[in-house]
Write an enzyme that holds these catalytic residues in place. Structure first.
Site, PDB file in Angstrom:
ATOM      1  N   HIS A 199      -8.009  57.665 -36.996  1.00 12.54           N
ATOM      2  CA  HIS A 199      -7.467  57.225 -38.283  1.00 12.54           C
ATOM      3  C   HIS A 199      -6.769  58.363 -39.028  1.00 12.54           C
ATOM      4  O   HIS A 199      -5.983  58.121 -39.928  1.00 12.54           O
ATOM      5  CB  HIS A 199      -8.622  56.677 -39.133  1.00 12.54           C
ATOM      6  CG  HIS A 199      -8.308  55.434 -39.910  1.00 12.54           C
ATOM      7  ND1 HIS A 199      -7.329  54.525 -39.561  1.00 12.54           N
ATOM      8  CD2 HIS A 199      -8.870  54.934 -41.051  1.00 12.54           C
ATOM      9  CE1 HIS A 199      -7.315  53.543 -40.443  1.00 12.54           C
ATOM     10  NE2 HIS A 199      -8.227  53.773 -41.357  1.00 12.54           N
ATOM     11  N   ASN A 228      -7.682  53.725 -47.957  1.00 10.02           N
ATOM     12  CA  ASN A 228      -7.434  52.432 -48.597  1.00 10.02           C
ATOM     13  C   ASN A 228      -6.761  52.531 -49.958  1.00 10.02           C
ATOM     14  O   ASN A 228      -6.394  51.513 -50.532  1.00 10.02           O
ATOM     15  CB  ASN A 228      -8.746  51.653 -48.714  1.00 10.02           C
ATOM     16  CG  ASN A 228      -9.326  51.333 -47.357  1.00 10.02           C
ATOM     17  OD1 ASN A 228      -8.728  51.582 -46.315  1.00 10.02           O
ATOM     18  ND2 ASN A 228     -10.518  50.780 -47.356  1.00 10.02           N
ATOM     19  N   ASP A 278      -1.646  55.707 -38.171  1.00  7.49           N
ATOM     20  CA  ASP A 278      -2.188  55.295 -36.882  1.00  7.49           C
ATOM     21  C   ASP A 278      -1.898  53.819 -36.659  1.00  7.49           C
ATOM     22  O   ASP A 278      -1.812  53.037 -37.606  1.00  7.49           O
ATOM     23  CB  ASP A 278      -3.695  55.556 -36.825  1.00  7.49           C
ATOM     24  CG  ASP A 278      -4.474  54.798 -37.895  1.00  7.49           C
ATOM     25  OD1 ASP A 278      -4.249  55.069 -39.093  1.00  7.49           O
ATOM     26  OD2 ASP A 278      -5.304  53.934 -37.548  1.00  7.49           O
ATOM     27  N   ASN A 331      -5.215  48.911 -43.741  1.00  6.15           N
ATOM     28  CA  ASN A 331      -5.536  48.959 -45.168  1.00  6.15           C
ATOM     29  C   ASN A 331      -4.741  50.009 -45.937  1.00  6.15           C
ATOM     30  O   ASN A 331      -4.420  49.810 -47.107  1.00  6.15           O
ATOM     31  CB  ASN A 331      -7.037  49.168 -45.365  1.00  6.15           C
ATOM     32  CG  ASN A 331      -7.830  47.946 -44.950  1.00  6.15           C
ATOM     33  OD1 ASN A 331      -7.346  46.824 -45.055  1.00  6.15           O
ATOM     34  ND2 ASN A 331      -9.033  48.155 -44.472  1.00  6.15           N
TER      35      ASN A 331
END
Length: 186
Positions: A20, A66, A91, A112
């Site tokens: 991530h 997020n 990613d 997100n």
């Protein structure tokens, strides 16, 4: 001309080498190559360098994935950079590991970080460089997969793929998204 390159990831050592955080990793390599360092700024770690007459600002939002849009919106406004000079490195589960694709718009595809950027910037019309991390996980294990470290064989390939991502970033700043996409997208 000024550009804002935002690498997405999560702050903290526990996330440092996770899939991530590939946006952070790409920017770390780019900053090293241009002999600049990140400093803590408002909502993000920030670095900048000049390349062939362009000023390139790098940010790694410290808002967690997020809420990435908050940091990006702040720095676009603070630096007076138009949205067309923004590139987000993110990613992507839908691409095989090591694949790179630049797009000038598109859906968040369930990501997100991109959903938040879309919300804060009021639309999908910003460039993004999607870095393939693969999708080698079982049902219900997506979160564990993206927050896990790269496998050993992936780690061995990362420097080369990140170098190509950095070449794409510089190309975006020098010749624009359209020419970069035709030259690099695989």
């Amino acid at each position: 001309m000024k550009y804002l390159i935002a690498g997405l990831g999560n702050p903290g050592p526990e996330y440092e080498l996770t899939r991530h955080n590939i946006g952070f990793l790409v920017l770390d390599q780019l900053a090293d190559a241009h002999q600049t360092n990140f400093t803590v700024g408002r909502l993000a770690e920030k670095a900048e360098f000049r390349h062939k007459g362009k000023t390139i600002h790098l940010i790694k939002p410290n808002t967690f994935m997020n809420l990435s849009g908050k940091a990006i919106a702040y720095w676009l406004q603070e630096l007076k950079i138009p949205k067309e000079n923004l590139l987000v490195i993110v990613d992507d589960l839908a691409l095989p590991f090591g694949s790179l694709r630049m797009r000038t718009q598109g859906s968040a595809a369930g990501h997100n970080g991109l959903k938040n950027i879309e919300l804060v910037l009021n639309g999908q019309d910003y460039s993004r460089l999607r870095f393939g991390i693969g999708n080698d996980f079982g049902k219900g294990q997506q979160v564990d997969f993206v927050l896990s470290n790269f496998a050993a064989e992936e780690m061995a390939q990362l420097p080369e793929v990140m170098k190509k991502a950095n070449d794409m970033v510089l190309s975006f700043c020098l010749i624009g998204a359209a020419k970069t996409m035709s030259q690099f997208n695989n």
